[in-house]
Design an enzyme around this catalytic site. Structure first.
Site, short mmCIF file in Angstrom:
data_model
loop_
_atom_site.label_atom_id
_atom_site.label_comp_id
_atom_site.label_asym_id
_atom_site.label_seq_id
_atom_site.Cartn_x
_atom_site.Cartn_y
_atom_site.Cartn_z
N LYS A 99 -38.31 14.68 -96.40
CA LYS A 99 -37.84 15.08 -97.73
C LYS A 99 -38.62 14.43 -98.88
O LYS A 99 -38.21 14.50 -100.03
CB LYS A 99 -36.33 14.82 -97.93
CG LYS A 99 -35.40 15.45 -96.92
CD LYS A 99 -35.79 16.81 -96.45
CE LYS A 99 -35.73 17.88 -97.49
NZ LYS A 99 -36.32 19.15 -96.97
N GLY A 101 -41.62 15.41 -99.61
CA GLY A 101 -42.55 16.43 -100.12
C GLY A 101 -43.70 16.60 -99.13
O GLY A 101 -44.82 16.97 -99.50
N SER A 190 -31.39 14.45 -100.88
CA SER A 190 -32.14 15.61 -100.40
C SER A 190 -31.97 15.76 -98.88
O SER A 190 -31.77 16.87 -98.36
CB SER A 190 -33.61 15.45 -100.76
OG SER A 190 -34.37 16.46 -100.19
N TYR A 292 -44.55 24.00 -108.57
CA TYR A 292 -45.93 24.46 -108.51
C TYR A 292 -46.13 25.29 -107.24
O TYR A 292 -45.56 24.98 -106.19
CB TYR A 292 -46.90 23.27 -108.52
CG TYR A 292 -47.20 22.81 -109.93
CD1 TYR A 292 -48.26 23.34 -110.65
CD2 TYR A 292 -46.37 21.86 -110.55
CE1 TYR A 292 -48.51 22.94 -111.96
CE2 TYR A 292 -46.62 21.46 -111.86
CZ TYR A 292 -47.70 22.00 -112.55
OH TYR A 292 -47.93 21.61 -113.84
N HIS A 312 -29.31 20.09 -105.21
CA HIS A 312 -28.54 19.00 -104.61
C HIS A 312 -27.09 19.03 -105.11
O HIS A 312 -26.85 19.38 -106.26
CB HIS A 312 -29.15 17.64 -104.99
CG HIS A 312 -30.53 17.45 -104.47
ND1 HIS A 312 -31.27 16.30 -104.69
CD2 HIS A 312 -31.36 18.25 -103.73
CE1 HIS A 312 -32.44 16.40 -104.12
NE2 HIS A 312 -32.53 17.58 -103.54
P1 A3P Z 1 -35.67 19.13 -102.36
O1 A3P Z 1 -35.33 20.27 -101.48
O2 A3P Z 1 -34.72 18.01 -102.27
O3 A3P Z 1 -35.92 19.52 -103.79
P2 A3P Z 1 -40.25 17.90 -97.25
O4 A3P Z 1 -41.30 18.97 -97.21
O5 A3P Z 1 -40.78 16.56 -96.87
O6 A3P Z 1 -39.02 18.31 -96.50
O7 A3P Z 1 -39.83 17.74 -98.76
C1 A3P Z 1 -39.09 18.71 -99.43
C2 A3P Z 1 -39.19 18.42 -100.90
O8 A3P Z 1 -40.49 18.76 -101.39
C3 A3P Z 1 -38.24 19.25 -101.74
O9 A3P Z 1 -37.04 18.52 -101.85
C4 A3P Z 1 -38.99 19.43 -103.06
O10 A3P Z 1 -38.41 18.75 -104.14
C5 A3P Z 1 -40.35 18.81 -102.79
N1 A3P Z 1 -41.50 19.55 -103.32
C6 A3P Z 1 -42.60 18.97 -103.84
N2 A3P Z 1 -43.45 19.88 -104.29
C7 A3P Z 1 -42.90 21.08 -104.06
C8 A3P Z 1 -43.33 22.42 -104.30
N3 A3P Z 1 -44.49 22.66 -104.90
N4 A3P Z 1 -42.51 23.43 -103.92
C9 A3P Z 1 -41.32 23.18 -103.35
N5 A3P Z 1 -40.86 21.93 -103.07
C10 A3P Z 1 -41.64 20.89 -103.43
#
Ligand code: A3P
EC number: 2.8.2.-
Length: 345
Positions: A99, A101, A190, A292, A312
């Protein structure tokens, strides 16, 4: 009359010419230098590997061409052989944090012409059954790439699984390790949101976040709750440091990757010894998604799946403050070890 027709014709030719020149200039500006549009020479790719800093870059469009077909399973064996495509063990791994990113980071790095991602989380080092299948099984899970490219995989469970550092060390003691972190309380929420969504999908009920994060007997932070433990970054990192020096890790600011991804990606390019190739052109803010999204070229762009960027649930502010206070000393240690400081509370 004839003079009028000639003038009209000249005018049309002028407009067409301007359009043609404009299109060429647009392509050059957007896609990069013209020499990057040259197709790959199969003979050239059989030459000895260059120095890591001088990775010969192919065009983004070429990457989206042949490699895309390969990944869709459409490339023939001849094409694979002709272009000297190989399956390479990763030279860098995004080891976590869940989580943080991790998917966005992998997808964004994959914009780089010298990077090829393993699309799936492979879970080789954290899953005993997979690990028992051996290193050749792992290599076969890797995407096809050109020898000058680097392969990257991400499996966020690696960061928190005890056995993983030693296993990765045995594969490659000089591998580069990427860790993307977010403010620990936000990350924990998250994490909870993802699990909650899974439960709801199965029509199951689940506790509220507050009940899981706070021990009802002591009213203290529940350190047995996995979402809390995962956010104690320094504890996990310390296990890794028994095997790898701190210089082999690069910490990515997951909060900044959301709001302003390019500078974070440029730091990663530098860490991986890659020339800077990801540009603002490759990233555009999509107001509908609120994130983005990625632009590979004029025709190909994509946003991450809807499961990334969930809303959230609201958390009791008193619980948020309690968690932030709990994480604070661990965060300080994390800054001290990594040399990267964040504005976390
Ligand atoms: P949230 O769903 O809490 O917002 P991971 O890929 O490690 O599971 O992380 C998920 C998180 O990546 C998401 O958490 C989101 O906030 C973040 N994130 C960062 N850049 C993003 C992007 N360009 N598009 C979508 N999510 C993004």
């Amino acid at each position: 009359m004839l003079f009028k027709q000639q003038a009209l014709l000249r005018q049309r030719l002028f407009v067409l010419g301007s359009l043609a020149i404009g299109s060429v200039l647009y392509l050059v500006a957007r896609v990069g230098r013209l020499d990057r549009l040259q197709p790959l020479c199969p003979i050239e790719s059989r030459l000895p590997s260059p120095e890591p800093e001088q990775i010969p870059l192919r065009t983004l469009s070429f990457k989206r061409g042949l490699l895309h077909e390969v990944h869709k399973g459409n490339a023939t064996k001849e094409q694979i052989h002709l272009h000297n495509l190989v399956q390479q063990l990763p030279q860098a791994i995004i080891i976590g944090v869940r989580k943080g990113g991790t998917r966005a980071l992998l997808e964004m790095l994959n914009l780089h012409p010298a990077v090829v991602k393993a699309s799936q989380e492979i879970h080789f080092f954290d899953n005993d059954q997979n690990y028992a299948r051996g290193i050749d099984w792992y290599r076969e899970k890797m995407p096809l790439s050109f020898p000058h490219q680097i392969t990257i995989e991400k499996s966020p469970a690696y960061f928190i699984t005890d056995e993983v550092p030693e296993r990765i060390f045995k594969m490659n003691s000089s591998i580069k390790l990427l860790i993307i972190v977010r403010e620990p309380t936000t990350r924990a929420v998250s994490d909870y949101t993802q699990v909650l969504e899974g439960k709801e999908r199965k029509n199951k009920t689940y506790h509220i976040f507050e009940k899981l994060a706070i021990d009802s007997n002591t009213c203290e932070v529940n350190t047995k709750y996995k979402a809390v433990r995962t956010s104690i970054y320094t504890k996990h990192l310390e296990r890794w440091l028994k095997y790898f020096p701190v210089g082999q890790f690069h910490i990515v600011d997951g909060d900044r990757l959301i709001t302003d991804p390019l500078p974070e990606l440029q730091l990663v390019e530098h860490f991986l010894n890659l020339p800077s190739r990801i540009s603002q052109y490759n990233l555009y803010f999509n107001a509908t998604r609120g994130f983005y999204c990625l632009r590979f070229n004029i025709v190909f762009n994509k946003c991450l799946a809807g499961s990334k960027g969930r809303i959230h649930p609201e958390v009791d502010p008193a619980v948020v403050i309690k968690l932030q206070k709990f994480f604070h000393p661990f965060n300080q240690k994390f800054y001290q070890i990594t040399g990267r400081t964040f504005n976390w509370p």
